[in-house]
Design a protein around this motif. Structure first.
Motif, mmCIF file in Angstrom:
data_model
loop_
_atom_site.group_PDB
_atom_site.id
_atom_site.type_symbol
_atom_site.label_atom_id
_atom_site.label_comp_id
_atom_site.label_asym_id
_atom_site.label_seq_id
_atom_site.Cartn_x
_atom_site.Cartn_y
_atom_site.Cartn_z
ATOM 1 N N PHE A 18 3.816 -4.041 12.301
ATOM 2 C CA PHE A 18 3.211 -3.298 11.182
ATOM 3 C C PHE A 18 4.154 -3.219 9.896
ATOM 4 N N CYS A 19 3.552 -2.962 8.861
ATOM 5 C CA CYS A 19 4.157 -2.832 7.572
ATOM 6 C C CYS A 19 5.064 -1.604 7.611
ATOM 7 N N PRO A 20 6.395 -1.617 7.101
ATOM 8 C CA PRO A 20 7.207 -0.589 7.044
ATOM 9 C C PRO A 20 6.981 0.470 6.229
ATOM 10 N N SER A 24 4.529 9.915 1.880
ATOM 11 C CA SER A 24 4.517 11.330 2.578
ATOM 12 C C SER A 24 4.549 11.094 3.873
ATOM 13 N N GLY A 25 5.609 10.351 4.546
ATOM 14 C CA GLY A 25 5.856 10.072 6.155
ATOM 15 C C GLY A 25 4.802 9.347 6.800
ATOM 16 N N LEU A 43 -5.976 7.018 3.206
ATOM 17 C CA LEU A 43 -4.953 7.135 1.941
ATOM 18 C C LEU A 43 -4.656 5.864 1.777
ATOM 19 N N MET A 44 -4.369 5.398 0.438
ATOM 20 C CA MET A 44 -3.819 4.179 -0.072
ATOM 21 C C MET A 44 -2.666 4.551 -1.092
ATOM 22 N N ALA A 50 5.713 4.114 -2.859
ATOM 23 C CA ALA A 50 6.028 4.584 -1.313
ATOM 24 C C ALA A 50 7.178 5.354 -1.354
ATOM 25 N N ASP A 51 7.366 5.856 -0.219
ATOM 26 C CA ASP A 51 8.403 6.578 -0.002
ATOM 27 C C ASP A 51 9.746 5.615 0.173
ATOM 28 N N PRO A 52 11.092 6.139 -0.121
ATOM 29 C CA PRO A 52 12.154 5.165 -0.314
ATOM 30 C C PRO A 52 12.441 4.856 1.418
ATOM 31 N N PRO A 53 13.025 3.761 1.768
ATOM 32 C CA PRO A 53 13.199 3.098 2.936
ATOM 33 C C PRO A 53 14.255 3.920 3.697
#
Length: 121
Positions: A18-20, A24-25, A43-44, A50-53
Motif C-alpha cells: 500500500f501507498c505510504p 492526519s495519521g 478522505l482524499m 500529506a503528513d511528513p514521512p
C-alpha cells in the motif's frame, strides 16, 4: 476484495503493497505507485498536504518485542504509532524512523504478519 484486486491488475497471490502516504495519521489505502489523489474512507489528499514521512513514535520509550521461533523481530520494538518494528537506542527509545519502509522485503512482511497473528495487535 478479490474483484478489487482484479480491477487493479494485482495478482491474487501477491502481497499487496500500500501507498505510504498519510494524512492526519490515516494511511492511504491505494496500492503502492497509484495515480491520482491519496484516499482513506472518503478522505482524499495530495502529496502537498500529506503528513511528513517521519513517524511521531520516533523517540518514544520502547522495549524489545516478543520473538517468534525464528528470532523475528530480532530485538526490535513495535512502534505503537506506525506498527513497524524498529530499533532501540541506548536509552531504550525508538530510533528515528519513517512510517513505512519502501525497501521492506517480502520475507520481512511475512514475518511481521506471522508476528501479529501470533502475538496480536
Amino acid at each position: 476484495m478479490a474483484d478489487d484486486r482484479r480491477r487493479r491488475n494485482t495478482p491474487l497471490t501477491s502481497t499487496v503493497r500500500f501507498c505510504p502516504s498519510r494524512s492526519s495519521g490515516r494511511r492511504c489505502t491505494e496500492p503502492l505507485g497509484h495515480a491520482g489523489l491519496h484516499r482513506k474512507d472518503g478522505l482524499m489528499w495530495s502529496d502537498l498536504t500529506a503528513d511528513p514521512p517521519r513517524c511521531d513514535g520516533s523517540g518514544a520509550a520502547g522495549s524489545p518485542a516478543a520473538t517468534l521461533p525464528d528470532g523475528f523481530p530480532g530485538g526490535r520494538a513495535l512502534c505503537p504509532v506506525c506498527l513497524r518494528f524498529v530499533g532501540l537506542d541506548a536509552e531504550g527509545r525508538l530510533v528515528e524512523h519513517d512510517t513505512s519502509d519502501a525497501s521492506e522485503s517480502e520475507l520481512e512482511a511475512a514475518q511481521a504478519r506471522e508476528w501479529f497473528n501470533t502475538h496480536g495487535w
